[in-house]
Design a protein around this motif. Sequence first.
Motif, PDB file in Angstrom:
ATOM      1  N   UNK A 674     -48.766  -0.437  -6.008  1.00 17.47           N
ATOM      2  CA  UNK A 674     -48.986   0.155  -4.505  1.00 17.47           C
ATOM      3  C   UNK A 674     -49.057  -0.674  -3.423  1.00 17.47           C
ATOM      4  N   UNK A 675     -49.496  -1.966  -3.585  1.00 20.19           N
ATOM      5  CA  UNK A 675     -49.783  -2.834  -2.410  1.00 20.19           C
ATOM      6  C   UNK A 675     -48.945  -3.923  -2.209  1.00 20.19           C
ATOM      7  N   UNK A 676     -48.212  -4.541  -3.698  1.00 23.20           N
ATOM      8  CA  UNK A 676     -47.381  -5.634  -3.637  1.00 23.20           C
ATOM      9  C   UNK A 676     -45.871  -5.301  -3.364  1.00 23.20           C
ATOM     10  N   UNK A 677     -45.455  -5.988  -2.363  1.00 22.74           N
ATOM     11  CA  UNK A 677     -44.121  -5.463  -1.890  1.00 22.74           C
ATOM     12  C   UNK A 677     -43.032  -6.495  -2.370  1.00 22.74           C
ATOM     13  N   UNK A 678     -42.150  -6.183  -3.257  1.00 22.39           N
ATOM     14  CA  UNK A 678     -41.605  -7.322  -3.820  1.00 22.39           C
ATOM     15  C   UNK A 678     -40.552  -8.213  -2.964  1.00 22.39           C
ATOM     16  N   UNK A 679     -40.101  -7.256  -2.004  1.00 20.03           N
ATOM     17  CA  UNK A 679     -39.040  -7.772  -1.009  1.00 20.03           C
ATOM     18  C   UNK A 679     -39.688  -8.942  -0.191  1.00 20.03           C
ATOM     19  N   UNK A 680     -40.992  -8.673   0.133  1.00 21.28           N
ATOM     20  CA  UNK A 680     -41.736  -9.617   0.984  1.00 21.28           C
ATOM     21  C   UNK A 680     -42.051 -11.142   0.133  1.00 21.28           C
ATOM     22  N   UNK A 681     -42.215 -10.947  -1.243  1.00 29.01           N
ATOM     23  CA  UNK A 681     -42.424 -11.882  -1.803  1.00 29.01           C
ATOM     24  C   UNK A 681     -41.110 -12.750  -2.096  1.00 29.01           C
ATOM     25  N   UNK A 682     -39.950 -11.940  -2.385  1.00 27.02           N
ATOM     26  CA  UNK A 682     -38.592 -12.453  -2.388  1.00 27.02           C
ATOM     27  C   UNK A 682     -38.347 -13.406  -1.263  1.00 27.02           C
ATOM     28  N   UNK A 708     -50.326 -15.973  11.804  1.00 26.34           N
ATOM     29  CA  UNK A 708     -49.474 -15.418  12.972  1.00 26.34           C
ATOM     30  C   UNK A 708     -49.562 -14.131  12.686  1.00 26.34           C
ATOM     31  N   UNK A 709     -50.296 -13.203  12.359  1.00 22.30           N
ATOM     32  CA  UNK A 709     -50.418 -11.737  12.549  1.00 22.30           C
ATOM     33  C   UNK A 709     -49.441 -11.275  11.207  1.00 22.30           C
ATOM     34  N   UNK A 710     -49.111 -12.038  10.267  1.00 23.10           N
ATOM     35  CA  UNK A 710     -47.941 -11.348   9.531  1.00 23.10           C
ATOM     36  C   UNK A 710     -48.970 -10.703   8.227  1.00 23.10           C
ATOM     37  N   UNK A 711     -48.293  -9.480   7.503  1.00 24.65           N
ATOM     38  CA  UNK A 711     -49.186  -8.727   6.555  1.00 24.65           C
ATOM     39  C   UNK A 711     -49.054  -9.825   5.319  1.00 24.65           C
ATOM     40  N   UNK A 712     -50.007  -9.754   4.519  1.00 28.74           N
ATOM     41  CA  UNK A 712     -50.583 -10.767   3.568  1.00 28.74           C
ATOM     42  C   UNK A 712     -49.570 -10.045   2.202  1.00 28.74           C
ATOM     43  N   UNK A 713     -49.123 -11.218   1.526  1.00 26.92           N
ATOM     44  CA  UNK A 713     -48.567 -10.947   0.158  1.00 26.92           C
ATOM     45  C   UNK A 713     -49.569 -10.913  -0.785  1.00 26.92           C
ATOM     46  N   UNK A 714     -50.050  -9.860  -1.469  1.00 20.22           N
ATOM     47  CA  UNK A 714     -51.181  -9.778  -2.510  1.00 20.22           C
ATOM     48  C   UNK A 714     -51.004 -10.749  -3.530  1.00 20.22           C
ATOM     49  N   UNK A 715     -52.113 -11.585  -3.816  1.00 21.12           N
ATOM     50  CA  UNK A 715     -51.711 -12.407  -4.902  1.00 21.12           C
ATOM     51  C   UNK A 715     -52.161 -11.831  -6.334  1.00 21.12           C
TER      52      UNK A 715
END
Length: 909
Positions: A674-682, A708-715
């Motif tokens: 639900x929270x992890x966005x693969x495209x952000x990680x890639x 810089x205010x960017x949304x975090x990538x869940x660990x």
Amino acid sequence: MLGLSLRDEFKGRRLKGTAIELTNKNNTGATQVLASDFLRITYPSHDLLKAIEAIGPDQGRPVTLKGERGQGKSHLMGVLYHAFTDHSATGNWLNNWSHTLGDAKIGEIPLRGGMHVISESLHRQRYKFLWDLVFDNHPNGNYCRGKWEALGDKKPDVPSDEILLELFKHTPTALILDEFQTWYDGLTNTKQYPWRTWAFNFIQVLSEIAMEYPEYLVLVVSVRNGNTDAFQQIQRVNPIIVDFKGPSAKTDRLRLLLHRLFENRIQVDAAAIQELVEPHVNEYFRLKNIAPAEQERIRGEFIEAWPYAPHLMDLLEDQVLIATSAQGTRDLIRILADLFKHNGEKQPILTAADFRLDDEYSGITALLDSVANQHHAKLRDKALRNLEAVNDAIAGSGHKLPHLEEIIGALWLRSLAEINQAGADRDTLHVDVTRDQPVDDNAFQVELTSIVENSFNIHEDGNRFIFREEENPQAKLIASARNEKLFQNEEDRWHLAKEVRYVLEGGGDVELPHRVIVLPQAWKNNPWEKLDDSDAPANWGNRIPIVVLPESPANTEAALGEWLRDNLQINRNVVRFLLPRDGSSNLFLDRDLLILARCVYLAERWKQENPEYGRLQTKYQKELRDILKLRFDRFAIISNWNFQKPQSCRFSIESHKAEGAKIPEAVDKAIRENLFMPEDFDAFILAAAPNNEPISKLLRELREPRPGGEDCIPWLGETLVKERIVRLCARGEVAINLRGMEYLQAHDGEDEEAAFKRMRGKIGTGKHLEETHILLPQNVPATGGLTQPDPGHPMPPGGTVFPGQPTGEHGGLADPPQSGKPGESGAPGQPAPGSIFGGGGDFTQLSAPATSSLNLLGKIEQWGIGTGTQLRGLTLRVDQLTGAQLQELIRKLPDGMTYALDLEKEDGQ
């Protein structure tokens, strides 16, 4: 109360003895005081009137008073003495009571006169032989004794009936022998000293004379029971027996007690008494479920027994005093006198609740003095400690137990009864504490439950509660758990945190990918100070920390943002917060949970002493863990970070819909799905590839919130992050340089899954990640023949020189040549132009990127280059070095070969 007044002898601070003796050395015995004074404290009971009638004129049978100690035998004998010796006072007394009770027959009882009275309390052992008592105290006694002794050797063992009859004919006599059985049972009866046999024979002679010649001898004796030869011998002549057990004995005994205690009890108006005790009586009817048909009779009993409740009198007389071997009426008088002196003006009616354990003047001392069984005295000490335990348990909790001392006192008193009647049920105790107004049922139930739970000597036996000397393990455990003084070092809170961790981790020995950290009560400021070192951030390792908050903060996002800034310096993106349900109090301030945790903690410590505590530990541990499984229903992770304004941080707060040990896995799943966005990680990995970034650096950056205010990538954890990097590599989007020893990249035409399986698990851990880099696939060095660089074009720093590669316009390297067709110059397997070996042999071009000398040796071995392998066109490039390093490098070159040297020297050096 209602003007009721104790007799003067009971008003002093120290109660005088209430035992009645016929004579004593102080001349205050029943036969030594004026008849009018003695009769003033005497109630005309049925047994007493029966005894007066039995000694009257025209009566011809001995009288036997039978009853245990303290039932009034001595008092009755004192009345009989005065009936013989003072007709006037006795007649006036009978007439007064005849008018008071409205019974004319009382005043008509005839009295016998003209009798010489001999009375003796035989337990004083002043006479070895009964005939000595008679001869010493009779006017003609010396003459008759001389006549008997004059028989010399023909003298029988006991005086004969002829001598005694002559004695009594001379002066008719009333012989009153108190404590006859006590004296008789103490006589020796051996062949040398057959004194009991002589006494047996002598009493037989006396009883026969009293039966046949009642005008000459009236015989009155008292015995405790009918199990003695003394009584059996008198029984042969069919005496009149007064046994204090007639149908009116109970009522008479009550009236006797009240008359003995109070100067004016009989003058108190019955209607006033009824109005005073009506609230108590009505509650008694309700709680005891008394049928309407019985209520009027029982109401009369309450009026008759006032100021004492009839259920208290029944308890004392029929249960407590019998069970404790107290001395009946005399002890009961002392107990009731003390009770009234202390509480009579305070309470409309006196009950078992007025025996206050914490007040020795409330009747407790008198009762304990009367108790022959020391077990019950010890039980009072136990009950007192239980009272202290309850007070300690409720101290500071805000709970009030208005009837605490009364309930404890009443239950202790009722626990002294015979075994099958010991203790009391809830309704009985409720009646005991009810006085001038009803006590709410629910409030009383709560109060009683609190007392039972905090008292370790109260046992439950069916529906009854009872004090016992042995401890009740469950009650002791709960009582101790409620005692704040036993947990000054917060052992209860540490154990509660331990139970929370067990519930969330499952309690197994398997190494889990998560570490549960339960923050302390004061979790906002420096939480690590009170936690174990293993829970400190420096020791989390690669396990994902699940930080359990003891409470749900009012402004959750602002509170968590400030907490991350103030209490965590690195790995802020790694933390997963577990939150309790909305509305939950602080975990460590929830008294119910603390009590359960204390029960488990104490039971674990005590189970070696008593296995029962092991069972209780299991019981309360299950109860506690079942609650904790459901307490934490949400989790939170950082979604947007603002170090300067942590109150502006945003968190993703989600429900995990799991319980207990399944929560960490459910949180993992919710984050991944639900929270992890693969495209952000890639995108993050692809952005790092052109810079040839080491994987260790990428992992460190992913563990922190994005700036810089960017949304975090869940660990997701190190393992899953590395697998996702490998997945990108398997798709051909990036390549991986494994410590300069191997490149991971997708092969042409290779399936993604096949590539992933081939590369999975090769990245490594720890220090290897520092030497493992991400790069773009096109930056992986190509393969081909090796050529000499053009001597006219010096090699620039950086980059790899490919054989035959021309330089660019400004001295830089041109694009590397593409592999040509077979037969063309520079194609694999073809000699390069200018080769000194001409066309003799095939050569393969090999290249390695800039790395350490150790890694270059590894590459040489990997390429299969041995000591006899022929090489050509070798170019070794060093980007930067000092003159000293250059000199050292040249010195180590092997002899027998020629070398060309091109370099760029810094100007001015």
